[in-house]
Scaffold this active site. Structure first.
Site, PDB file in Angstrom:
ATOM      1  N   CYS A 141       0.827  -1.216   0.000  1.00 30.03           N
ATOM      2  CA  CYS A 141       0.000   0.000   0.000  1.00 30.03           C
ATOM      3  C   CYS A 141       0.864   1.270   0.000  1.00 30.03           C
ATOM      4  CB  CYS A 141      -1.010  -0.051   1.147  1.00 30.03           C
ATOM      5  SG  CYS A 141      -2.455   0.979   0.812  1.00 30.03           S
ATOM      6  N   HIS A 147      -3.011  -5.401   1.756  1.00 27.46           N
ATOM      7  CA  HIS A 147      -2.327  -5.599   3.042  1.00 27.46           C
ATOM      8  C   HIS A 147      -2.345  -7.055   3.498  1.00 27.46           C
ATOM      9  CE1 HIS A 147      -2.155  -1.278   4.272  1.00 27.46           C
ATOM     10  NE2 HIS A 147      -3.194  -1.190   3.460  1.00 27.46           N
ATOM     11  N   GLU A 154      -0.500  -8.374   5.555  1.00 23.33           N
ATOM     12  CA  GLU A 154      -0.146  -8.424   6.981  1.00 23.33           C
ATOM     13  C   GLU A 154      -1.380  -8.322   7.874  1.00 23.33           C
ATOM     14  OE1 GLU A 154       0.232  -5.937   4.966  1.00 23.33           O
ATOM     15  OE2 GLU A 154      -0.099  -4.020   5.967  1.00 23.33           O
TER      16      GLU A 154
END
Ligand code: GLN
Length: 191
Positions: free
Chosen positions: A81, A173, A175
């Site tokens: 991002c 994302h 994560e």
């Protein structure tokens, strides 16, 4: 990967989540906050957050040039991002500080205000047959891509995951999900 030291840029944004995802895969982490933290890292992760803020802090901390040099020398880097934005050579309508190592043009907040954030199951051949749960938050996409850049995934017809040699970048994302395949893919790039 036990003897590898992963640098996670920890100036702003979702760095804790990236660090946790890499730790789950058995990688040693160093959070990068200053120039002195850079020496000795084997790979770099740039998290999501606010690309203008992270870029400004990188510039003020005199970290932009040394990190750019390391990446150009072949150090693997993964940006998600805002991290993707900071890697791009061109950012539409912006002269904000950046690393500029990825031969691509990015449009920030590109999916529009109505869809601030959304999740999409993306087909990413490199990650196997099972679709990847991609979380987009005020996400960018790439509007121009250099010849040496491989598109790994598209969402709504737009390039949202790319690789250029040692550089990996995603608009979304990984994560923030429990699916570790993207981090694993990045670590495989580092071997
Ligand atoms: N819109 C942010 C930017 O331009 C990126 C959003 C994110 O990292 N989730 O920096």
């Amino acid at each position: 990967m036990a003897n590898v030291c992963a640098g996670v840029l920890a100036l702003q944004g979702a760095f804790r989540e990236h660090a946790a995802a890499l730790r789950r895969l058995g990688v040693k982490i160093r959070e990068l906050r200053a120039l002195r933290d850079i020496d000795g890292i084997d790979l770099l992760v740039i998290p999501g957050g606010e690309s203008t803020t992270i870029g400004k802090l990188l510039l003020e901390g005199q970290m932009l040039d040394p990190l750019r040099e390391r990446i150009e020398m072949g150090m693997p880097v993964y940006g998600s991002c805002a991290g993707l934005i900071l890697l791009c050579r061109e950012i539409e309508d912006s002269d904000q500080p950046r690393l500029g190592v990825l031969d691509a043009t990015v449009r920030r907040n590109a999916f529009g205000r109505q869809v601030d954030s959304f999740e999409a199951a993306l087909d990413i051949a490199e990650l196997g047959a099972k679709p990847f749960p991609a979380v987009f938050i005020r996400a960018p996409f790439l509007t121009k891509i250099g010849l040496g850049v491989q598109v790994l995934a598209k969402a709504n017809g737009q390039a949202v995951a790319v690789r250029q040699k040692n550089i990996l970048a995603t608009s979304f994302h990984p994560e923030l999900t429990a699916d570790s395949r993207m981090h694993r893919y990045f670590l495989d790039m580092c071997k």
